[in-house]
Design an enzyme around this catalytic site. Structure first.
Site, PDB file in Angstrom:
ATOM      1  CG  MET A  31       0.398  55.563  -2.477  1.00  0.00           C
ATOM      2  SD  MET A  31      -0.363  55.646  -0.879  1.00  0.00           S
ATOM      3  CE  MET A  31      -0.558  57.729  -0.676  1.00  0.00           C
ATOM      4  N   GLY A  37      10.723  63.415  -6.835  1.00  0.00           N
ATOM      5  CA  GLY A  37      11.357  62.166  -6.553  1.00  0.00           C
ATOM      6  C   GLY A  37      11.207  61.225  -6.689  1.00  0.00           C
ATOM      7  CG  HIS A  38       7.291  60.129  -7.012  1.00  0.00           C
ATOM      8  ND1 HIS A  38       6.386  61.146  -7.127  1.00  0.00           N
ATOM      9  CD2 HIS A  38       6.972  58.906  -6.275  1.00  0.00           C
ATOM     10  CE1 HIS A  38       5.746  61.234  -6.113  1.00  0.00           C
ATOM     11  NE2 HIS A  38       6.009  59.568  -5.873  1.00  0.00           N
ATOM     12  CD  GLN A 149      16.816  58.829   4.514  1.00  0.00           C
ATOM     13  OE1 GLN A 149      16.972  57.790   4.434  1.00  0.00           O
ATOM     14  NE2 GLN A 149      16.939  59.323   5.741  1.00  0.00           N
ATOM     15  CB  SER A 186       5.566  65.744   0.112  1.00  0.00           C
ATOM     16  OG  SER A 186       4.626  65.484   0.315  1.00  0.00           O
ATOM     17  CB  SER A 187       1.591  63.384  -3.738  1.00  0.00           C
ATOM     18  OG  SER A 187       3.005  63.042  -3.961  1.00  0.00           O
ATOM     19  NE  ARG A 188      -0.476  63.452   2.518  1.00  0.00           N
ATOM     20  CZ  ARG A 188      -0.310  61.271   2.451  1.00  0.00           C
ATOM     21  NH1 ARG A 188       0.852  61.714   2.813  1.00  0.00           N
ATOM     22  NH2 ARG A 188      -1.515  60.954   3.135  1.00  0.00           N
TER      23      ARG A 188
HETATM   24  O1  PAF Z   1       5.515  55.983  -0.274  1.00  0.00           O
HETATM   25  C1  PAF Z   1       4.374  55.763  -0.555  1.00  0.00           C
HETATM   26  O2  PAF Z   1       3.515  56.112  -2.229  1.00  0.00           O
HETATM   27  C2  PAF Z   1       3.626  54.124  -0.253  1.00  0.00           C
HETATM   28  O3  PAF Z   1       3.427  54.434   0.825  1.00  0.00           O
HETATM   29  C3  PAF Z   1       4.181  53.111  -1.034  1.00  0.00           C
HETATM   30  C4  PAF Z   1       5.234  52.761  -0.662  1.00  0.00           C
HETATM   31  C5  PAF Z   1       3.798  53.374  -2.416  1.00  0.00           C
HETATM   32  C6  PAF Z   1       2.451  51.787  -0.702  1.00  0.00           C
HETATM   33  O4  PAF Z   1       1.460  52.927  -0.712  1.00  0.00           O
END
Ligand code: PAF
Length: 293
Positions: A31, A37-38, A149, A186-188
């Protein structure tokens, strides 16, 4: 060079040429507001496949009415810069109207999995996740898709959907990436003030406590979670949503902990809801298993 694609027709066309040339596709759905992490998922996708595709789409279907859909962090240009550096081939960034045109009415219901853990306080969330991931898989047709995870329940829901619907994609789950003090990325985390960031470390401390107890032979889930609760309740800005030790496939809470069970928690730090988890292992079981490998 990174190509940004926004329309469904264009992504289908591009993927068709990859397939015609028998190129394998590694896919990372996100998102946006990308962090290390990404990027760890992106690097693995890049390493294991001919083509790496990332989607950036803040999926309205997975947010409840009082959740943070409208304020979810958006950093598209910065994200593209990071993805370019990782040599990603395509970023798919559709608008909501492209993904969900008028009349869209399909959902994916994950019986027994969506009403546990996070699903209890986020009704409808996992249906929204499953619907968008299924749509993205149909568009990108990946050979492998990569998930973190940290979103443990999401990985279980997606693996289950893939198995139940016989989807031809290999799901890879990679370890949670943490900052140097242990906070799961986390993005949050962008919502947290400096003080809250410090308070948020109680999640990791509680998980480490659980692992230490398991190492010392504790098996009673209630005893372990009680110690974790104490650590978190000592932090004034923290409010526990749940702490639960569960079977990693069924998500059923366990009373006696087994090697490989997952200790998962969701905690509000101020207004921000954070999740984290750890796969509990028993040192003796690890030693026993490794003596046979
Ligand atoms: O983990 C996320 O960022 C979201 O839940 C995903 C898998 C991209 C689905 O919108």
């Amino acid at each position: 060079m990174l190509q940004v694609i926004t329309s469904i027709e264009d992504i289908k066309q591009r993927i068709k040429t990859f397939k015609e040339n028998q190129l394998s596709i590694g896919f990372v759905p996100t998102m946006g507001a990308l962090h290390e992490g990404h990027l760890s998922l992106v690097r693995q996708a890049r390493k294991e496949n001919d083509k790496a595709v990332v989607s950036i789409f803040v999926n309205p279907l997975q947010f409840g009415i009082n959740e943070d859909f409208t304020r979810y962090p958006k950093m598209f240009d910065n994200d593209c810069e990071l993805l370019s550096k990782e040599d990603v081939d395509i970023v798919f960034n559709p608008k909501a109207a492209e993904m969900y045109p008028n009349g869209f009415c399909t959902s994916v219901i994950m019986e027994h999995l969506e009403d546990k853990l996070c699903g209890k306080s986020r009704p409808g969330h996992f249906r929204g996740v499953a619907a968008v991931v299924l749509k993205l898989f149909n568009l990108v047709k990946p050979d492998a898709a990569y998930f973190g995870q940290k979103d443990f329940q999401q990985t279980v829901v997606i693996k289950s959907m893939v198995a139940d619907l016989n989807l031809d994609v290999n799901i890879k789950v990679l370890p949670t990436i943490r900052d140097k003090e242990g906070l799961a990325l986390s993005s949050r985390n962008a919502y947290l003030s400096e003080t809250e960031k410090n308070d948020a470390l109680c999640l990791y401390k509680a998980l480490i406590k659980a692992q230490t107890m398991a190492n010392a032979g504790a098996k009673n889930a209630r005893e372990i979670t009680a110690e974790m609760e104490e650590i978190i309740n000592n932090c004034k800005s923290a409010k526990i949503d749940y702490i639960s030790i569960v079977n990693p496939e069924t998500l059923e809470a366990v009373s006696e902990v087994q090697h490989g069970d997952v200790d998962a928690l969701a905690v509000r730090i101020g207004k921000t809801r954070l999740i984290d988890n750890i796969i509990l292992f028993f040192l003796l079981a690890v030693m026993w298993l490794s003596s046979y490998s």
